[in-house]
Design a protein around this motif. Structure first.
Motif, PDB file in Angstrom:
ATOM      1  N   ARG A   1      -7.573  -1.119   7.195  1.00  0.00           N
ATOM      2  CA  ARG A   1      -6.193  -0.904   7.621  1.00  0.00           C
ATOM      3  C   ARG A   1      -5.285  -0.671   6.416  1.00  0.00           C
ATOM      4  NH1 ARG A   1      -5.750  -5.103  10.841  1.00  0.00           N
ATOM      5  NH2 ARG A   1      -6.638  -4.102  12.660  1.00  0.00           N
ATOM      6  N   LEU A   2      -5.516  -1.420   5.339  1.00  0.00           N
ATOM      7  CA  LEU A   2      -4.726  -1.208   4.118  1.00  0.00           C
ATOM      8  C   LEU A   2      -4.980   0.182   3.561  1.00  0.00           C
ATOM      9  CD1 LEU A   2      -4.960  -4.588   2.218  1.00  0.00           C
ATOM     10  CD2 LEU A   2      -2.972  -3.564   3.271  1.00  0.00           C
TER      11      LEU A   2
ATOM     12  N   ASN B   1      -5.782   2.766   5.275  1.00  0.00           N
ATOM     13  CA  ASN B   1      -5.069   3.703   6.154  1.00  0.00           C
ATOM     14  C   ASN B   1      -3.585   3.755   5.838  1.00  0.00           C
ATOM     15  OD1 ASN B   1      -7.383   4.305   7.470  1.00  0.00           O
ATOM     16  ND2 ASN B   1      -6.991   3.005   9.240  1.00  0.00           N
ATOM     17  N   GLN B   2      -3.043   2.637   5.373  1.00  0.00           N
ATOM     18  CA  GLN B   2      -1.600   2.587   5.146  1.00  0.00           C
ATOM     19  C   GLN B   2      -1.203   3.193   3.813  1.00  0.00           C
ATOM     20  OE1 GLN B   2      -0.504  -1.507   5.838  1.00  0.00           O
ATOM     21  NE2 GLN B   2      -0.059  -1.069   7.971  1.00  0.00           N
TER      22      GLN B   2
ATOM     23  N   GLN C   1      -9.230  -5.498   7.709  1.00  0.00           N
ATOM     24  CA  GLN C   1      -7.967  -5.509   6.955  1.00  0.00           C
ATOM     25  C   GLN C   1      -8.027  -4.507   5.803  1.00  0.00           C
ATOM     26  OE1 GLN C   1      -7.932  -7.726   9.540  1.00  0.00           O
ATOM     27  NE2 GLN C   1      -8.713  -9.340   8.203  1.00  0.00           N
TER      28      GLN C   1
ATOM     29  N   PRO D   1       0.810  -1.217   0.000  1.00  0.00           N
ATOM     30  CA  PRO D   1       0.000   0.000   0.000  1.00  0.00           C
ATOM     31  C   PRO D   1       0.848   1.274   0.000  1.00  0.00           C
ATOM     32  CG  PRO D   1      -0.031  -1.025   2.144  1.00  0.00           C
ATOM     33  CD  PRO D   1       0.637  -1.977   1.227  1.00  0.00           C
TER      34      PRO D   1
END
Lengths: 207, 124
Positions: free
Chosen positions: A93-94, A96-97, A90, A71
Motif C-alpha cells: 500500500r505504501l 502504491n501511495q 502495508q 510516501p
C-alpha cells in the motif's frame, strides 16, 4: 528530445569549450542525484541503512540523505529487513501511495527471498512477489557499502532511462500501472500468494 | 541619474519571488506535457502509515480543548516572558513595568478562573 548526441561530436565541441547536453540527460542527471528514500525499516537491515545515512558512510554524497516520512515525497523504497505476511499489505500500500517515478531496493536476504526465515509460517518469501524490485542486495545484513553500491546501480539505471521512443521509462508510459493489488489475509496465507504480473521467477528445467 | 534608494529591495523581492515560483512552474509544465498522471484509489487515499485509511484527513478538534490552550498560556508562555522581566527588573521604566503587570494580571485572572472551575484537580 531524447536523441543521443554523437560522442565524437560532443568531445570535439567540449575541446572548443562548448558543453552540449540533451533534455533527457539533464532530466536524468537531476533525478539520479536526488533520490529521496521512504523512511522506514523492518528489521536488522534497517540498522545498516541508518549507518549508511550517518556520517561515516554518508548517503548524502549521493543526494539521498532526505529520508521522507511520507510516501508522497519519496522516490525510493528501501525494503530493509524481513517482510512478515502481516506487514506485506502495508508495504504494497505504501508503494502504491508513492508518486511516479518510483524505485525499490530489496535490501538483505530476507527482503529478496525470506532469508534464514524462509521456512517460517509468517515470512514473505521475497517482496518481489508483490511489487517490482529494481535492485537486489544479498547479505545478512548487507554492509553499508553494499547499500551504497545498490544506490550507484540504481543511479546507473535512472541515467539510462529513455524519455521517448519504444523503450521509454515505465513512468512515462500511459498504460504501465502505477499501483499493484494489495494482498489480503486468507485462511492460511496471503491471497493471492504472488502477483503474476510482477513475480516471474526463473523456471527450472530438468533434462 | 540616481536610482531610488529602495531599488535594490525591489530587485531583491523580485528575485525572491522568481526563485521559488520558477521550479514550480517548470514542474507543472513537465507534468502537463510529458508525464501522464496516474491517480488511483490507494494513491489518493489519506496517508495512515500504510494501514487502510478511515475517514477524511481534514477533521475538526472539539472546542473543549480550549482549557488546555489557556493553561498552556498561563504556565508555559508566561514563564518565557517572566524570565527577561525578572532579569531587567531594576532598570525598567514605569511604562514597561505597567504593561507587563497588565499582561500578568490578565493571565492570573485566567488562572483564578481555571482554579475555580476545578481544572487543576487531578482526574480521579
Amino acid at each position: 528530445m531524447g536523441d543521443e548526441i554523437d560522442e565524437g561530436l560532443r568531445s570535439e565541441l567540449q575541446r572548443q569549450g562548448i558543453w552540449v547536453t540533451s533534455m533527457q540527460e539533464l532530466y536524468n542527471w537531476g533525478r539520479k542525484n536526488s533520490i529521496w528514500p521512504l523512511q522506514f525499516g523492518l528489521a536488522c537491515c534497517a540498522i545498516e541503512m541508518i549507518a549508511t545515512a550517518a556520517s561515516r558512510y554518508d548517503i548524502a554524497r549521493f543526494g539521498a540523505e532526505v529520508f521522507r516520512p511520507s510516501p508522497r515525497q519519496a522516490d525510493l523504497m528501501i525494503v530493509a529487513g524481513t517482510v512478515t505476511k502481516k506487514m506485506a499489505p502495508q508495504i504494497v500500500r505504501l508503494y502504491n501511495q508513492m508518486p511516479d517515478p518510483k524505485y525499490v531496493i530489496a535490501m538483505g536476504a530476507c527482503a529478496i527471498s525470506g532469508g534464514p526465515f524462509k521456512q517460517g509460517y509468517n515470512v514473505l518469501k521475497g517482496i518481489d512477489r508483490y511489487i517490482p524490485v529494481d535492485v537486489y542486495i544479498p547479505g545478512c545484513p548487507p554492509r553499508p557499502e553494499a547499500l551504497l553500491h545498490a544506490f550507484m546501480e540504481l543511479q546507473r539505471k535512472i541515467d539510462n532511462q529513455k524519455l521517448s521512443g519504444p523503450n521509454k521509462s515505465d513512468h512515462l508510459d500511459r498504460e504501465h500501472p502505477s499501483e499493484y493489488p494489495v494482498p489480503a489475509f486468507g485462511k492460511h496465507d496471503l491471497v493471492p500468494r504472488a502477483n503474476p504480473d510482477v513475480f516471474r521467477p526463473p523456471q527450472i528445467e530438468r533434462v | 541619474m540616481s536610482l531610488h534608494p529602495y531599488f535594490e529591495i525591489v530587485v531583491f523581492v523580485g528575485v525572491a519571488l522568481i526563485f521559488p515560483v520558477m521550479p514550480l512552474i517548470l514542474a507543472w509544465m513537465w507534468r502537463r506535457f510529458f508525464q501522464p498522471p496516474k491517480p488511483g484509489a490507494a494513491k489518493n487515499a489519506t496517508y495512515e502509515c500504510g494501514m487502510e485509511s478511515l475517514g477524511e484527513a481534514q477533521i475538526q478538534f472539539r472546542s473543549q480543548y480550549y482549557l488546555y490552550a489557556i493553561i498552556f498560556l498561563i504556565f508555559d508562555v508566561e514563564a518565557v516572558f517572566l524570565v527577561p522581566f525578572a532579569v531587567a527588573f531594576t532598570g525598567l521604566p514605569v511604562g514597561a513595568f505597567l504593561s507587563i503587570l497588565v499582561f500578568l494580571l490578565l493571565l492570573i485572572e485566567g488562572l483564578v478562573w481555571a482554579w475555580g472551575k476545578g481544572c487543576l484537580n487531578w482526574a480521579k
